[in-house]
Scaffold this active site. Structure first.
Site, mmCIF file in Angstrom:
data_model
loop_
_atom_site.group_PDB
_atom_site.id
_atom_site.type_symbol
_atom_site.label_atom_id
_atom_site.label_comp_id
_atom_site.label_asym_id
_atom_site.label_seq_id
_atom_site.Cartn_x
_atom_site.Cartn_y
_atom_site.Cartn_z
ATOM 1 N N HIS A 47 4.977 -8.709 -4.276
ATOM 2 C CA HIS A 47 3.627 -9.053 -3.806
ATOM 3 C C HIS A 47 3.252 -10.490 -4.169
ATOM 4 O O HIS A 47 2.568 -10.716 -5.168
ATOM 5 C CB HIS A 47 2.596 -8.118 -4.450
ATOM 6 C CG HIS A 47 2.695 -6.699 -4.041
ATOM 7 N ND1 HIS A 47 2.024 -6.190 -2.959
ATOM 8 C CD2 HIS A 47 3.394 -5.671 -4.571
ATOM 9 C CE1 HIS A 47 2.288 -4.900 -2.842
ATOM 10 N NE2 HIS A 47 3.121 -4.562 -3.806
ATOM 11 N N CYS A 73 6.231 -5.290 0.352
ATOM 12 C CA CYS A 73 6.375 -3.980 -0.283
ATOM 13 C C CYS A 73 6.332 -2.862 0.761
ATOM 14 O O CYS A 73 7.319 -2.634 1.442
ATOM 15 C CB CYS A 73 5.326 -3.813 -1.379
ATOM 16 S SG CYS A 73 5.715 -2.490 -2.540
ATOM 17 N N GLY A 86 0.859 -1.182 0.000
ATOM 18 C CA GLY A 86 0.000 0.000 0.000
ATOM 19 C C GLY A 86 0.890 1.225 0.000
ATOM 20 O O GLY A 86 1.999 1.200 -0.541
ATOM 21 N N GLU A 87 0.454 2.286 0.607
ATOM 22 C CA GLU A 87 1.237 3.515 0.698
ATOM 23 C C GLU A 87 1.866 3.567 2.089
ATOM 24 O O GLU A 87 1.172 3.793 3.088
ATOM 25 C CB GLU A 87 0.323 4.716 0.425
ATOM 26 C CG GLU A 87 0.923 6.074 0.633
ATOM 27 C CD GLU A 87 2.377 6.229 0.206
ATOM 28 O OE1 GLU A 87 3.186 6.635 1.055
ATOM 29 O OE2 GLU A 87 2.711 5.925 -0.956
ATOM 30 N N SER A 88 3.179 3.340 2.146
ATOM 31 C CA SER A 88 3.852 3.192 3.439
ATOM 32 C C SER A 88 3.755 4.434 4.316
ATOM 33 O O SER A 88 3.635 4.318 5.544
ATOM 34 C CB SER A 88 5.316 2.798 3.237
ATOM 35 O OG SER A 88 6.026 3.828 2.570
ATOM 36 N N ILE A 141 5.483 -3.559 -7.674
ATOM 37 C CA ILE A 141 4.679 -2.363 -7.908
ATOM 38 C C ILE A 141 5.261 -1.247 -7.041
ATOM 39 O O ILE A 141 5.123 -1.282 -5.818
ATOM 40 C CB ILE A 141 3.196 -2.593 -7.544
ATOM 41 C CG1 ILE A 141 2.624 -3.780 -8.316
ATOM 42 C CG2 ILE A 141 2.376 -1.319 -7.797
ATOM 43 C CD1 ILE A 141 1.244 -4.234 -7.840
ATOM 44 N N ARG A 142 5.941 -0.288 -7.660
ATOM 45 C CA ARG A 142 6.597 0.797 -6.905
ATOM 46 C C ARG A 142 7.386 0.220 -5.727
ATOM 47 O O ARG A 142 7.335 0.727 -4.606
ATOM 48 C CB ARG A 142 5.574 1.817 -6.421
ATOM 49 C CG ARG A 142 4.919 2.596 -7.543
ATOM 50 C CD ARG A 142 3.858 3.558 -7.050
ATOM 51 N NE ARG A 142 4.363 4.401 -5.978
ATOM 52 C CZ ARG A 142 3.622 4.799 -4.951
ATOM 53 N NH1 ARG A 142 2.376 4.435 -4.840
ATOM 54 N NH2 ARG A 142 4.144 5.575 -4.026
ATOM 55 N N ARG A 200 12.893 3.371 -1.155
ATOM 56 C CA ARG A 200 11.527 3.306 -1.691
ATOM 57 C C ARG A 200 11.529 3.486 -3.205
ATOM 58 O O ARG A 200 12.414 4.127 -3.760
ATOM 59 C CB ARG A 200 10.676 4.421 -1.076
ATOM 60 C CG ARG A 200 10.411 4.252 0.385
ATOM 61 C CD ARG A 200 9.671 5.445 0.948
ATOM 62 N NE ARG A 200 8.667 5.898 -0.005
ATOM 63 C CZ ARG A 200 7.629 6.654 0.292
ATOM 64 N NH1 ARG A 200 7.456 7.063 1.515
ATOM 65 N NH2 ARG A 200 6.768 7.018 -0.618
ATOM 66 N N GLU A 232 1.029 -12.155 -2.744
ATOM 67 C CA GLU A 232 -0.415 -12.266 -2.532
ATOM 68 C C GLU A 232 -1.220 -11.967 -3.794
ATOM 69 O O GLU A 232 -2.412 -12.251 -3.862
ATOM 70 C CB GLU A 232 -0.869 -11.349 -1.382
ATOM 71 C CG GLU A 232 -0.890 -9.870 -1.691
ATOM 72 C CD GLU A 232 0.454 -9.168 -1.605
ATOM 73 O OE1 GLU A 232 0.474 -7.934 -1.713
ATOM 74 O OE2 GLU A 232 1.495 -9.837 -1.423
#
Length: 187
Positions: A169, A78, A46-48, A133-134, A105, A171
């Protein structure tokens, strides 16, 4: 066994789905008292920065650190890896500082540079499908940290005792081996 999945932001539902497929109970963790009934915790992608700020706001940062100090296993993917790091290059964002690693990051670029690749993962004979992803990379590894996977020369999966972190990821794939590996650490 019940695995908590931090459910403040990010792809926590995908982790819950894999745990269900593996026949393991899960519980969404949104407040410190939710940790009382879990044996381990997954920190999702997600957005850390957002997840870190919300953890601080709800007191989850200290609660997680206390549980880990008493042996609770944690797996971060991530953003979860970023939150578990001792240091984040160029950032003072909130983090848990659980693992003796430093991360960078967005090491592979923006969301448009997302990609999939088959990666060797030390415990397994066959590679795992890794979705980036990023994603971060680990740029510094402490003495007690084992590197489980690299993408070329970049460290993308690490373990320190009962703490596991991947930059990718698993998952988001049909391959549940990384989650199964984590569950073996919980047992």
């Amino acid at each position: 066994m019940t695995i908590g999945v931090l459910a403040l932001q990010g792809d926590f539902e995908k982790h819950e789905a894999i745990l269900t497929r593996l026949g393991v109970a899960s519980r969404q963790v949104r407040k410190p008292s939710d940790l009382d009934s879990v044996d381990a915790l997954i920190l999702p992608g997600g957005e850390s920065t957002t997840i870190g700020k919300l953890m601080v706001r709800y007191g989850l940062d200290c609660a997680i650190q206390q549980r880990v100090a008493h042996g609770m296993p944690v797996y971060g993917t991530c953003a979860g890896m970023i939150l578990m790091a001792r240091a984040i290059v160029g950032s003072d964002q909130p983090r848990l500082g659980l693992m003796d690693i430093a991360v960078l990051r967005n090491a592979f670029g923006s969301q448009r540079e997302s990609f999939e690749v088959d990666l060797p993962f030390e415990p397994f004979e066959r590679p795992v499908r890794a979705i980036f992803i990023r994603a971060p990379i680990v740029v510094e590894v402490g003495a007690g940290v084992s590197v489980l996977s690299r993408l070329e020369d970049k460290v993308v999966a690490v373990q320190q005792g009962a703490l596991l972190a991947t930059a990718f990821h698993p998952e988001l794939t049909d391959d549940a081996r990384v989650h199964h590996y984590f569950l073996e650490q919980v047992k």
